[in-house]
Every structure is written in C-alpha cells, then in structure tokens.
Design a protein around this motif. Sequence first.
Motif, PDB file in Angstrom:
ATOM      1  N   LEU A 127      -5.739   8.849  14.183  1.00  0.00           N
ATOM      2  CA  LEU A 127      -5.650   7.767  12.963  1.00  0.00           C
ATOM      3  C   LEU A 127      -4.479   8.303  11.921  1.00  0.00           C
ATOM      4  N   PHE A 128      -4.738   9.589  11.414  1.00  0.00           N
ATOM      5  CA  PHE A 128      -3.798   9.984  10.253  1.00  0.00           C
ATOM      6  C   PHE A 128      -2.438  10.388  10.969  1.00  0.00           C
ATOM      7  N   THR A 129      -2.434  10.937  12.206  1.00  0.00           N
ATOM      8  CA  THR A 129      -1.121  11.273  12.643  1.00  0.00           C
ATOM      9  C   THR A 129      -0.192  10.104  13.526  1.00  0.00           C
ATOM     10  N   VAL A 130      -1.015   9.136  13.950  1.00  0.00           N
ATOM     11  CA  VAL A 130      -0.111   8.394  14.951  1.00  0.00           C
ATOM     12  C   VAL A 130      -0.375   6.692  14.315  1.00  0.00           C
ATOM     13  N   VAL A 131      -1.614   6.456  13.939  1.00  0.00           N
ATOM     14  CA  VAL A 131      -1.656   4.839  13.591  1.00  0.00           C
ATOM     15  C   VAL A 131      -1.202   4.885  12.266  1.00  0.00           C
ATOM     16  N   VAL A 132      -1.519   5.568  11.277  1.00  0.00           N
ATOM     17  CA  VAL A 132      -1.472   5.115   9.846  1.00  0.00           C
ATOM     18  C   VAL A 132       0.045   5.140   9.376  1.00  0.00           C
ATOM     19  N   PRO A 133       0.605   6.385   9.816  1.00  0.00           N
ATOM     20  CA  PRO A 133       2.144   6.498   9.598  1.00  0.00           C
ATOM     21  C   PRO A 133       3.015   5.269   9.918  1.00  0.00           C
ATOM     22  N   ARG A 134       2.587   4.609  11.268  1.00  0.00           N
ATOM     23  CA  ARG A 134       3.440   3.559  11.773  1.00  0.00           C
ATOM     24  C   ARG A 134       2.930   2.137  10.840  1.00  0.00           C
ATOM     25  N   ILE A 135       1.734   2.229  10.444  1.00  0.00           N
ATOM     26  CA  ILE A 135       1.275   0.833   9.591  1.00  0.00           C
ATOM     27  C   ILE A 135       1.942   0.906   8.056  1.00  0.00           C
ATOM     28  N   THR A 136       1.929   2.328   7.589  1.00  0.00           N
ATOM     29  CA  THR A 136       2.174   2.377   6.019  1.00  0.00           C
ATOM     30  C   THR A 136       3.741   2.245   6.090  1.00  0.00           C
ATOM     31  N   ARG A 137       4.620   2.283   7.211  1.00  0.00           N
ATOM     32  CA  ARG A 137       6.035   2.121   6.853  1.00  0.00           C
ATOM     33  C   ARG A 137       6.476   0.813   6.612  1.00  0.00           C
ATOM     34  N   ILE A 138       5.537  -0.354   6.443  1.00  0.00           N
ATOM     35  CA  ILE A 138       5.954  -1.570   5.914  1.00  0.00           C
ATOM     36  C   ILE A 138       5.744  -1.485   4.436  1.00  0.00           C
ATOM     37  N   PHE A 139       5.209  -0.353   3.977  1.00  0.00           N
ATOM     38  CA  PHE A 139       5.140  -0.285   2.376  1.00  0.00           C
ATOM     39  C   PHE A 139       6.286   0.507   1.609  1.00  0.00           C
ATOM     40  N   GLU A 140       7.208   1.046   2.739  1.00  0.00           N
ATOM     41  CA  GLU A 140       8.230   2.024   2.036  1.00  0.00           C
ATOM     42  C   GLU A 140       9.141   1.104   1.502  1.00  0.00           C
ATOM     43  N   HIS A 141       9.622  -0.477   1.437  1.00  0.00           N
ATOM     44  CA  HIS A 141      10.579  -0.844   0.659  1.00  0.00           C
ATOM     45  C   HIS A 141       9.811  -1.502  -0.536  1.00  0.00           C
ATOM     46  N   ALA A 142       8.517  -1.532  -0.601  1.00  0.00           N
ATOM     47  CA  ALA A 142       7.880  -2.160  -1.591  1.00  0.00           C
ATOM     48  C   ALA A 142       8.416  -1.675  -3.006  1.00  0.00           C
ATOM     49  N   ASN A 143       8.494  -2.356  -4.061  1.00  0.00           N
ATOM     50  CA  ASN A 143       8.948  -2.107  -5.314  1.00  0.00           C
ATOM     51  C   ASN A 143       7.885  -1.599  -6.343  1.00  0.00           C
ATOM     52  N   ALA A 144       6.706  -2.241  -5.966  1.00  0.00           N
ATOM     53  CA  ALA A 144       5.607  -2.140  -6.850  1.00  0.00           C
ATOM     54  C   ALA A 144       4.861  -1.103  -6.463  1.00  0.00           C
ATOM     55  N   GLN A 145       3.666  -0.738  -7.684  1.00  0.00           N
ATOM     56  CA  GLN A 145       2.980   0.440  -7.276  1.00  0.00           C
ATOM     57  C   GLN A 145       2.094   0.295  -6.155  1.00  0.00           C
ATOM     58  N   PRO A 176      -1.617   0.728  -4.579  1.00  0.00           N
ATOM     59  CA  PRO A 176      -3.146   1.119  -4.912  1.00  0.00           C
ATOM     60  C   PRO A 176      -3.205   2.749  -4.735  1.00  0.00           C
ATOM     61  N   TRP A 177      -4.199   3.339  -5.729  1.00  0.00           N
ATOM     62  CA  TRP A 177      -4.222   5.085  -5.554  1.00  0.00           C
ATOM     63  C   TRP A 177      -4.770   5.333  -4.244  1.00  0.00           C
ATOM     64  N   MET A 178      -5.686   4.574  -3.602  1.00  0.00           N
ATOM     65  CA  MET A 178      -6.268   5.075  -2.155  1.00  0.00           C
ATOM     66  C   MET A 178      -5.241   4.863  -1.080  1.00  0.00           C
ATOM     67  N   THR A 179      -4.283   3.979  -1.406  1.00  0.00           N
ATOM     68  CA  THR A 179      -3.218   3.658  -0.388  1.00  0.00           C
ATOM     69  C   THR A 179      -2.317   5.047  -0.510  1.00  0.00           C
ATOM     70  N   ARG A 180      -2.063   5.324  -1.586  1.00  0.00           N
ATOM     71  CA  ARG A 180      -1.037   6.768  -1.821  1.00  0.00           C
ATOM     72  C   ARG A 180      -1.873   7.810  -1.325  1.00  0.00           C
ATOM     73  N   LEU A 181      -3.257   7.960  -1.619  1.00  0.00           N
ATOM     74  CA  LEU A 181      -3.945   9.046  -1.228  1.00  0.00           C
ATOM     75  C   LEU A 181      -3.874   9.135   0.474  1.00  0.00           C
ATOM     76  N   LEU A 182      -4.073   7.916   0.943  1.00  0.00           N
ATOM     77  CA  LEU A 182      -3.950   7.966   2.422  1.00  0.00           C
ATOM     78  C   LEU A 182      -2.730   8.261   3.033  1.00  0.00           C
ATOM     79  N   ILE A 183      -1.493   7.821   2.459  1.00  0.00           N
ATOM     80  CA  ILE A 183      -0.160   8.195   2.974  1.00  0.00           C
ATOM     81  C   ILE A 183      -0.021   9.781   2.741  1.00  0.00           C
ATOM     82  N   PHE A 184      -0.556  10.221   1.510  1.00  0.00           N
ATOM     83  CA  PHE A 184      -0.555  11.839   1.325  1.00  0.00           C
ATOM     84  C   PHE A 184      -1.117  12.552   2.449  1.00  0.00           C
ATOM     85  N   MET A 185      -2.309  12.160   2.701  1.00  0.00           N
ATOM     86  CA  MET A 185      -3.041  12.991   3.945  1.00  0.00           C
ATOM     87  C   MET A 185      -2.490  12.546   5.262  1.00  0.00           C
TER      88      MET A 185
END
Length: 412
Positions: free
Chosen positions: A195-213, A215-224
């Motif tokens: 999940l961390f190495t394959v699934v999550v990186p693909r899904i979180t790409r949709i947030f790359e161009h978001a200009n808003a902050q 949530p902390w748990m999403t940022r933590l998930l992306i960092f992990m």
Amino acid sequence: MPVYEYKGFGPGGKAVKGIREADGAKTLRALLRKDGIMVTDVVSSSDKGEGGAKKKGFLSSDVDFSRFQSVSVDDIGLATRQLATLLQAGVTMIESLNALIEQVENGALKRVLAEVKTDVNGGMSFANALEKHKIFDHIFVNMCRAGESSGTLDLVLERLADFKEGQARLKGQILGTMTYPIIMIFVGMGIVGVLFTVVVPRITRIFEHANAQLPWMTRLLIFMSEVARDWWWALILGVVGTVFGVRKWLSTTKGRATWDRVSLHLPLFGLLFRMIGVARFARTLATLLSSGVSLLVALDIVRNVVSNTVMAKAIDDTKDAIREGEEIAPPLKRSGQFPPMVIHMIAIGEKSGQLENMLLRVATSFEQRVDNRLRAMTSLLEPIMILGMGLGVGFIVFSILKPILEMNTLIK
C-alpha cells in the motif's frame, strides 16, 4: 570391526545404500552379493576426511546428502523408545543396536548409531560411546551411565524416551500456537508495504496540484509513503542491524543477565517464561532422580537446561545450600523464582520420600498451564492483530478519502 557405507543396485535394478559392519571391503561385497546386491561404491569410516566428508576426486559428483541431515528430538526419542523395547525383550545390546540401525530412516542418526555399536562392540561402555557424539546431551549420557551402573538401562531408556517426547511435545505446542500470529504479522507487513510503495503514491498524485492545505493525516500518509518508497533499503538495513545488535548484546554475559531478569517481569509473557522454566526444571530433575542420578549431579545438569540465567543462579544457590546440609525446598523458596505451589509440593515430596513423583506432577501441571496460557494469548492476539490491521487500513483509506470529499475547497 570397521563400519562401511555402501551403494549399489538390488534385485530389479533398484538403487540401494546403507551402513554395515564387515572385516573388510571384499568381505562386505561378498556378503551383499549373497543378498542380491551389486555394490558400486564402498567407503570405510577411516576413508573420510575432516567433518566426515569422503575423500574423493575434486570433480566427483557423488555427494551423500544424508550428511547434511539434522537429528531432531523426535528422531532421538523414537530411537530411544525402540532401543528400550528391544532391551526389555531380552535382546542383547549389540543385536538391539543392529536392529535399530536397520529401522532408523535418518541417515545422520543411522551413521552415529553404527559408530556407537562399533565402540560398544570394542568394549566401550554405552554411555561413553554416546558421549562422543554431540547429538546426545549431558542429560541423555548421564542417565544412561546411571542406568548401566544400576543395571536398569532399559527402564532408564524408557524414561528418556518419555522425556524426549515430552520436550518435543512442549516445543510443538509453542511453535504450533505461535505460527498463526507470526504469519499474520508478516502478511500484515506485506500488505502495508504494498500500500505504501505502490497504491498510495498513485492515488496521492491527484493532490499534487491542490493549492489548499491538506489534512495532517494525509500529509503524514504521503510522508510515510515517500519514506517507504525512497528509503526502503535503509529501513531493511535498520531492521537487520537492530536484530544483529540485539543478538550480539544478548550473547554477552551482562546483556543475557539483563534480558533474563527483565523477561520474567514482562506483561503477559513474563509469567509464561517463568512457567516454561519451572516445567523444564521439574521434568528434567524428576527424570534424572528417577534414573539414579544423585541430587547434586542432577541439579548441575538441570541448571544448564533452564535457559534463564536468573533461575539458573537460583539452582546454583540451592546446590550450595544442599552441600551445607539443607533440604532442597528452603533455598528454592528464598530465591523467589519458583511459585509457592512448587515449593510446597517439593517440600511434601522430600518429607514423604516421593520427590520424583511430586516433581513429575509439577511438570505436568505447569506444562498444561503453559499450553492453556498459549491458547489464551493466541485467542487474544488474533483480535488485537485484526484490530491493528483494520486501524492501519482505515487510516490509509480515511487519509485519502477526506481530501477527496473536500476537493471543492482544495481546488481553486
């Protein structure tokens, strides 16, 4: 009489191999020829190099893989039971060993028994012949020596068979009970890793161009996820290094003593470790005493069986107190390492002259308690692991869904 290993072809062209005594290689070939075996290879024990390897040419591909076999407690227990049965039936030791060698399937044990038989046939005592081989521990050798001295070797071997089978049964209970939780842990780690190495990186790409902050748990998930994807090798090295460092520390006297002291007071596991130590102590001491081994010698052997150094120190102190004239129960009680019920039963056994029987009852009781506690811990671990895996997956799903649901405020 030398021992030979042979290979050849039996009736019908079936490949056969085995171990047999003979006056010489020619005699062996003649004996096997009478049995319908055409010999292709004969090797004497004197023709083996260091470590038991045959002296053959460098390019020889004839490798005896039975040399790499290990001898388990089950193998020794079964062979001991068979030998005891043969001796009780009035069969001589040499004939019993001959029959045992033919019945044993483990190649390494077969070879050891053949060497034991050769030594016994040459005039060596059975215990001394066993002592030459590492697969027979001090308990086994000392009990056989006591049995030979008292003329009750067959009874001693029967007790040894019970002892070995009990050891194998307790070990099997522990391994069998812990297998499922260990498998679940590795499966869970594998799922989270994917999940961390394959699934999550693909899904979180949709947030790359978001200009808003986010949530902390999403940022933590992306960092992990980024750490697991980019630094997986460092994580593996860290785990391996930690395991190696802990094992190195435990190999030191100070580290082992510290761990043994702490392990007896761990939540959930501390009482289990203590019960396993008490069961080993009682079972081993009862088996040695009932076989004619003196109490001091028996305690000296038992302290090596009890793997915990804190309990081993208590046994050493008990041995010193017995030398000074005390009974076994008071010093065990002073150590504080044995439950009151054990001390009480040992004291009753000493006074009534039934110490061996009391120790056997203690061992049986604590082995049953170990089994029950392992089952209870397993039934408790299963929902805990399922809950932990559910919380982990839930955290990942919620961390992804929350910003998606709030997408209208994140994208301008």
